[in-house]
Design a protein around this motif. Sequence first.
Motif, PDB file in Angstrom:
ATOM      1  N   ASP A  71       1.175  -3.299 -27.360  1.00  0.00           N
ATOM      2  CA  ASP A  71       2.286  -3.992 -26.707  1.00  0.00           C
ATOM      3  C   ASP A  71       2.644  -3.389 -25.348  1.00  0.00           C
ATOM      4  O   ASP A  71       3.318  -4.035 -24.547  1.00  0.00           O
ATOM      5  N   HIS A  72       2.220  -2.175 -25.095  1.00  0.00           N
ATOM      6  CA  HIS A  72       2.590  -1.500 -23.854  1.00  0.00           C
ATOM      7  C   HIS A  72       1.406  -1.279 -22.914  1.00  0.00           C
ATOM      8  O   HIS A  72       1.490  -0.469 -21.994  1.00  0.00           O
ATOM      9  N   GLY A  73       0.295  -2.027 -23.152  1.00  0.00           N
ATOM     10  CA  GLY A  73      -0.741  -2.072 -22.131  1.00  0.00           C
ATOM     11  C   GLY A  73      -2.060  -1.408 -22.437  1.00  0.00           C
ATOM     12  O   GLY A  73      -2.860  -1.215 -21.515  1.00  0.00           O
ATOM     13  N   PHE A  74      -2.329  -1.028 -23.683  1.00  0.00           N
ATOM     14  CA  PHE A  74      -3.578  -0.354 -24.034  1.00  0.00           C
ATOM     15  C   PHE A  74      -4.786  -1.125 -23.496  1.00  0.00           C
ATOM     16  O   PHE A  74      -4.829  -2.356 -23.578  1.00  0.00           O
ATOM     17  N   PRO A  75      -5.776  -0.424 -22.918  1.00  0.00           N
ATOM     18  CA  PRO A  75      -5.890   1.036 -22.834  1.00  0.00           C
ATOM     19  C   PRO A  75      -5.319   1.658 -21.567  1.00  0.00           C
ATOM     20  O   PRO A  75      -5.195   2.872 -21.485  1.00  0.00           O
ATOM     21  N   ALA A  76      -4.976   0.850 -20.538  1.00  0.00           N
ATOM     22  CA  ALA A  76      -4.426   1.411 -19.302  1.00  0.00           C
ATOM     23  C   ALA A  76      -3.528   0.386 -18.624  1.00  0.00           C
ATOM     24  O   ALA A  76      -3.765  -0.817 -18.710  1.00  0.00           O
ATOM     25  N   ARG A  77      -2.514   0.882 -17.952  1.00  0.00           N
ATOM     26  CA  ARG A  77      -1.558   0.035 -17.252  1.00  0.00           C
ATOM     27  C   ARG A  77      -1.106   0.738 -15.981  1.00  0.00           C
ATOM     28  O   ARG A  77      -1.303   1.947 -15.799  1.00  0.00           O
ATOM     29  N   LEU A  78      -0.461  -0.022 -15.098  1.00  0.00           N
ATOM     30  CA  LEU A  78       0.235   0.602 -13.974  1.00  0.00           C
ATOM     31  C   LEU A  78       1.624   1.029 -14.417  1.00  0.00           C
ATOM     32  O   LEU A  78       2.254   0.373 -15.253  1.00  0.00           O
ATOM     33  N   LEU A 111       0.819  -1.209   0.000  1.00  0.00           N
ATOM     34  CA  LEU A 111       0.000   0.000   0.000  1.00  0.00           C
ATOM     35  C   LEU A 111       0.860   1.269   0.000  1.00  0.00           C
ATOM     36  O   LEU A 111       0.487   2.265  -0.635  1.00  0.00           O
ATOM     37  N   ALA A 112       1.990   1.248   0.690  1.00  0.00           N
ATOM     38  CA  ALA A 112       2.829   2.443   0.753  1.00  0.00           C
ATOM     39  C   ALA A 112       3.277   2.874  -0.640  1.00  0.00           C
ATOM     40  O   ALA A 112       3.282   4.073  -0.959  1.00  0.00           O
ATOM     41  N   LYS A 113       3.669   1.909  -1.490  1.00  0.00           N
ATOM     42  CA  LYS A 113       4.075   2.253  -2.855  1.00  0.00           C
ATOM     43  C   LYS A 113       2.873   2.655  -3.693  1.00  0.00           C
ATOM     44  O   LYS A 113       2.965   3.570  -4.526  1.00  0.00           O
ATOM     45  N   ALA A 114       1.743   1.992  -3.486  1.00  0.00           N
ATOM     46  CA  ALA A 114       0.532   2.330  -4.234  1.00  0.00           C
ATOM     47  C   ALA A 114       0.110   3.772  -3.984  1.00  0.00           C
ATOM     48  O   ALA A 114      -0.384   4.455  -4.890  1.00  0.00           O
ATOM     49  N   LEU A 115       0.311   4.241  -2.760  1.00  0.00           N
ATOM     50  CA  LEU A 115      -0.102   5.601  -2.393  1.00  0.00           C
ATOM     51  C   LEU A 115       0.988   6.637  -2.659  1.00  0.00           C
ATOM     52  O   LEU A 115       0.761   7.833  -2.472  1.00  0.00           O
ATOM     53  N   ASP A 116       2.144   6.195  -3.100  1.00  0.00           N
ATOM     54  CA  ASP A 116       3.260   7.114  -3.320  1.00  0.00           C
ATOM     55  C   ASP A 116       3.229   7.688  -4.734  1.00  0.00           C
ATOM     56  O   ASP A 116       2.534   8.672  -4.993  1.00  0.00           O
ATOM     57  N   ASP A 117       3.941   7.078  -5.666  1.00  0.00           N
ATOM     58  CA  ASP A 117       4.088   7.662  -7.003  1.00  0.00           C
ATOM     59  C   ASP A 117       3.592   6.757  -8.121  1.00  0.00           C
ATOM     60  O   ASP A 117       3.899   6.982  -9.292  1.00  0.00           O
ATOM     61  N   THR A 118       2.815   5.720  -7.783  1.00  0.00           N
ATOM     62  CA  THR A 118       2.303   4.805  -8.795  1.00  0.00           C
ATOM     63  C   THR A 118       1.194   5.471  -9.602  1.00  0.00           C
ATOM     64  O   THR A 118       0.347   6.185  -9.066  1.00  0.00           O
ATOM     65  N   LEU A 119       1.200   5.201 -10.909  1.00  0.00           N
ATOM     66  CA  LEU A 119       0.276   5.848 -11.834  1.00  0.00           C
ATOM     67  C   LEU A 119      -0.554   4.797 -12.570  1.00  0.00           C
ATOM     68  O   LEU A 119      -0.040   3.737 -12.934  1.00  0.00           O
ATOM     69  N   VAL A 120      -1.829   5.076 -12.772  1.00  0.00           N
ATOM     70  CA  VAL A 120      -2.641   4.330 -13.721  1.00  0.00           C
ATOM     71  C   VAL A 120      -2.578   5.118 -15.026  1.00  0.00           C
ATOM     72  O   VAL A 120      -3.200   6.167 -15.159  1.00  0.00           O
ATOM     73  N   ALA A 121      -1.779   4.633 -15.961  1.00  0.00           N
ATOM     74  CA  ALA A 121      -1.440   5.420 -17.152  1.00  0.00           C
ATOM     75  C   ALA A 121      -2.247   4.993 -18.364  1.00  0.00           C
ATOM     76  O   ALA A 121      -2.506   3.811 -18.570  1.00  0.00           O
ATOM     77  N   TRP A 122      -2.634   5.991 -19.182  1.00  0.00           N
ATOM     78  CA  TRP A 122      -3.306   5.721 -20.450  1.00  0.00           C
ATOM     79  C   TRP A 122      -2.563   6.322 -21.647  1.00  0.00           C
ATOM     80  O   TRP A 122      -2.932   6.084 -22.783  1.00  0.00           O
ATOM     81  N   GLU A 123      -1.495   7.086 -21.381  1.00  0.00           N
ATOM     82  CA  GLU A 123      -0.704   7.655 -22.463  1.00  0.00           C
ATOM     83  C   GLU A 123       0.774   7.377 -22.259  1.00  0.00           C
ATOM     84  O   GLU A 123       1.255   7.297 -21.123  1.00  0.00           O
ATOM     85  N   MET A 124       1.477   7.252 -23.383  1.00  0.00           N
ATOM     86  CA  MET A 124       2.915   7.041 -23.412  1.00  0.00           C
ATOM     87  C   MET A 124       3.493   8.009 -24.438  1.00  0.00           C
ATOM     88  O   MET A 124       3.125   7.951 -25.614  1.00  0.00           O
ATOM     89  N   ASN A 125       4.329   8.921 -23.976  1.00  0.00           N
ATOM     90  CA  ASN A 125       4.919   9.922 -24.867  1.00  0.00           C
ATOM     91  C   ASN A 125       3.862  10.710 -25.628  1.00  0.00           C
ATOM     92  O   ASN A 125       4.001  11.004 -26.823  1.00  0.00           O
ATOM     93  N   GLY A 126       2.779  11.057 -24.937  1.00  0.00           N
ATOM     94  CA  GLY A 126       1.764  11.924 -25.505  1.00  0.00           C
ATOM     95  C   GLY A 126       0.743  11.262 -26.397  1.00  0.00           C
ATOM     96  O   GLY A 126      -0.119  11.947 -26.960  1.00  0.00           O
ATOM     97  N   GLU A 127       0.794   9.937 -26.528  1.00  0.00           N
ATOM     98  CA  GLU A 127      -0.151   9.203 -27.369  1.00  0.00           C
ATOM     99  C   GLU A 127      -0.761   8.062 -26.559  1.00  0.00           C
ATOM    100  O   GLU A 127      -0.181   7.618 -25.572  1.00  0.00           O
ATOM    101  N   PRO A 128      -1.955   7.587 -26.977  1.00  0.00           N
ATOM    102  CA  PRO A 128      -2.537   6.427 -26.283  1.00  0.00           C
ATOM    103  C   PRO A 128      -1.550   5.263 -26.251  1.00  0.00           C
ATOM    104  O   PRO A 128      -0.763   5.068 -27.173  1.00  0.00           O
TER     105      PRO A 128
END
Length: 359
Positions: free
Chosen positions: A191-198, A170-187
């Motif tokens: 291969d990299h987790g579309f539509p969302a990844r940790l 939980l400590a890491k989950a509440l720190d800087d972990t992101l639920v990401a939907w973009e990589m370098n400004g694009e969806p």
Amino acid sequence: MLRDSEGRPIDEGGWFVAHGTDVETRWDGRDDWVPHLTPTARFFVRNHTEPPRLDAATWRLRVTGDGVERELELSLADLRALGEASYERTLECTGNGRRYFAEQQGGVRPGTQWAMGAIGLARWTGVPLRTVLERAGLRPAAVQVMAVGLDAPYVEDGVDHGHVRRPLPLAKALDDTLVAWEMNGEPLPTDHGFPARLVVPGWIGIASIKWLGELRVTTTAEDSPWTTRWYRMHGDGWSGADAVLDRMPPKSVIDATGPLRAGQLTVLRGRAWSGEASIRMVEVSTDGGRTWDEASLTGDNQPSAWAAWEHPWTPAAPGEQVLLARATDSDGRTQPELAADNEDGYLFDAVLRHPVIVE
């Protein structure tokens, strides 16, 4: 990434070294092959199963478990409505550098024989995981988040181990972990987790679960095969908490040397990075490790992202030379001469030997 009918990568640009259906980024060759941000099309790929084909319009992220007050089912639009954050962070495979256990330490280790190209730096955009958990009403007794992917169940030797999943304290989950939907400004690409990844900055790559489908928040600790069978240190001397894999160690590489001629000034260049820390210092040896000089750090130097360095050198005489670079991070960790041995070839962090020929 384009793939053929059998799932093998089609590498039209020559940017990759193929390892079956996975690829590692080539950093050798030209100076311009090492930009600060790794272009998405040149980012390494490590998948355990075939990437799923998901529809962003119907995809949902479920938040479940006895660690939240209310269970949620969130669309991509729902996630975006919770807010947005962006940061530049590396993702690195736990086995990055595995081939050097054989080449530098004399012990072949099983698994993908990565050089040092199973890493990339991208700008990730999404919502902080803590925001999602707060929306679900985090209970005081919650201790971890089990992130579960939507890729096909992983089957090995006839045993179905289920979806790729890994618990996050939980400590890491509440720190800087992101639920990401973009990589370098694009969806995110497929291969990299579309539509969302940790994105779990500074931790081993498997923690950043792709094709995210569920966040199971629990009040008791749960394991998965990806913390017990794999992605754990095995071998003599590894047990208990010492065997747990999470934070990545400091590393450094020499990326470019230019033409090397005796009596002529050249500039050595490279990168250094460390899990959850910035880089305090990079030292370079041009005599096989007998003496060391401090290199100059250039550009950005953020935690869990690489810093560029450079060092001028005038070779005294022609012939074979061995160049070395070693990093020390902001927490005081310095690369060792030898990486800690383990059965799976994880966390190779030893100083790399870089042979060159001076003309």
